[in-house]
Scaffold this active site. Structure first.
Site, PDB file in Angstrom:
ATOM      1  N   CYS A  76      -1.542   0.839   7.376  1.00 63.47           N
ATOM      2  CA  CYS A  76      -2.985   0.558   7.447  1.00 63.47           C
ATOM      3  C   CYS A  76      -3.334  -0.733   6.702  1.00 63.47           C
ATOM      4  O   CYS A  76      -3.453  -1.794   7.307  1.00 63.47           O
ATOM      5  CB  CYS A  76      -3.808   1.721   6.882  1.00 63.47           C
ATOM      6  SG  CYS A  76      -3.655   3.263   7.806  1.00 63.47           S
ATOM      7  N   ARG A  77      -3.501  -0.639   5.393  1.00 63.36           N
ATOM      8  CA  ARG A  77      -4.016  -1.766   4.607  1.00 63.36           C
ATOM      9  C   ARG A  77      -3.054  -2.930   4.495  1.00 63.36           C
ATOM     10  O   ARG A  77      -3.420  -4.081   4.754  1.00 63.36           O
ATOM     11  CB  ARG A  77      -4.409  -1.288   3.204  1.00 63.36           C
ATOM     12  CG  ARG A  77      -5.547  -0.297   3.192  1.00 63.36           C
ATOM     13  CD  ARG A  77      -5.734   0.316   1.837  1.00 63.36           C
ATOM     14  NE  ARG A  77      -4.620   1.220   1.550  1.00 63.36           N
ATOM     15  CZ  ARG A  77      -4.460   1.886   0.415  1.00 63.36           C
ATOM     16  NH1 ARG A  77      -5.329   1.733  -0.561  1.00 63.36           N
ATOM     17  NH2 ARG A  77      -3.436   2.696   0.244  1.00 63.36           N
ATOM     18  N   SER A  78      -1.824  -2.677   4.067  1.00 67.46           N
ATOM     19  CA  SER A  78      -0.928  -3.811   3.796  1.00 67.46           C
ATOM     20  C   SER A  78      -0.507  -4.570   5.057  1.00 67.46           C
ATOM     21  O   SER A  78      -0.459  -5.808   5.015  1.00 67.46           O
ATOM     22  CB  SER A  78       0.279  -3.381   2.958  1.00 67.46           C
ATOM     23  OG  SER A  78       1.045  -2.397   3.592  1.00 67.46           O
ATOM     24  N   CYS A 101       0.867  -1.178   0.000  1.00 68.96           N
ATOM     25  CA  CYS A 101       0.000   0.000   0.000  1.00 68.96           C
ATOM     26  C   CYS A 101       0.906   1.230   0.000  1.00 68.96           C
ATOM     27  O   CYS A 101       2.081   1.129  -0.365  1.00 68.96           O
ATOM     28  CB  CYS A 101      -1.000  -0.010   1.163  1.00 68.96           C
ATOM     29  SG  CYS A 101      -0.315   0.211   2.812  1.00 68.96           S
ATOM     30  N   ASP A 154      -8.318   3.442   1.132  1.00 69.22           N
ATOM     31  CA  ASP A 154      -7.365   3.826   2.165  1.00 69.22           C
ATOM     32  C   ASP A 154      -8.143   4.379   3.357  1.00 69.22           C
ATOM     33  O   ASP A 154      -8.802   5.408   3.245  1.00 69.22           O
ATOM     34  CB  ASP A 154      -6.405   4.883   1.626  1.00 69.22           C
ATOM     35  CG  ASP A 154      -5.255   5.173   2.578  1.00 69.22           C
ATOM     36  OD1 ASP A 154      -5.331   4.775   3.767  1.00 69.22           O
ATOM     37  OD2 ASP A 154      -4.280   5.799   2.136  1.00 69.22           O
ATOM     38  N   ASN A 208       2.299   1.678   4.451  1.00 71.50           N
ATOM     39  CA  ASN A 208       2.557   0.428   5.156  1.00 71.50           C
ATOM     40  C   ASN A 208       2.228   0.514   6.640  1.00 71.50           C
ATOM     41  O   ASN A 208       2.917  -0.058   7.480  1.00 71.50           O
ATOM     42  CB  ASN A 208       3.998  -0.029   4.933  1.00 71.50           C
ATOM     43  CG  ASN A 208       4.276  -1.454   5.381  1.00 71.50           C
ATOM     44  OD1 ASN A 208       5.341  -1.747   5.902  1.00 71.50           O
ATOM     45  ND2 ASN A 208       3.350  -2.364   5.171  1.00 71.50           N
TER      46      ASN A 208
END
Length: 164
Positions: free
Chosen positions: A13-15, A8, A126, A11
């Protein structure tokens, strides 16, 4: 060993959430010695930082441990991972451009949505500027998509000890 890298922007939040969910699913299916994952960001905004506190809280609600520090996508990642899986179109494009700039192979870069063909999304949103509800939405998207992605990996001959 099949190696997956989730990507993402920062690095945090999402990933890292994708990495943690994926690793929990891998362990639950008894594939820990056969499949592994890591995560990174295309930017250098949060190198060395822990995941966002809302990411940690979301994972904790589902009993999923996160053990990660933010890092940036590196040249060696293109060689070291079998799948580079971007959370959104922008990070997908940035990953491809970086690979092309270094004349590295880019045919193993994917959008997560490619592994969830019945999904109603292209990009994992995001959640950084949203509230806890945004992180819950991302969790639900990742949870369902990673089930489908892992099912595809389980069908690979290399997972069953046969060469590809």
């Amino acid at each position: 060993m099949v190696k997956v890298l989730f990507i993402c922007l920062g690095n945090i939040c999402r990933s890292p959430l994708a990495e943690a969910i994926f690793n929990a699913k891998v362990a639950a299916r008894g594939l820990s010695g056969l499949v592994c994952s890591d995560s990174c960001g295309t930017s250098d905004f949060h190198i060395g930082e822990l995941p966002d506190e809302r990411t940690l809280a979301c994972a904790d609600r589902y009993g999923i441990p996160i053990n990660h520090r933010g890092r940036q996508l590196q040249r060696s990642d293109f060689r070291n991972f079998d799948y580079l899986v971007a959370m959104d179109t922008s990070n997908y494009q940035n990953t491809v451009k970086l690979g092309q700039r270094y004349k590295l192979k880019t045919d193993h870069i994917y959008l997560l949505s490619e592994f969830a063909p019945d999904a109603s999304f292209t990009d994992v949103p995001d959640p950084y500027y949203g509230g806890l509800g945004s992180f819950e939405e991302v969790y639900r998207i990742l949870d369902a998509s990673l089930d489908q992605f892992l099912a595809k990996l389980e069908n690979l001959p290399s997972i069953h000890g046969k060469p590809q």
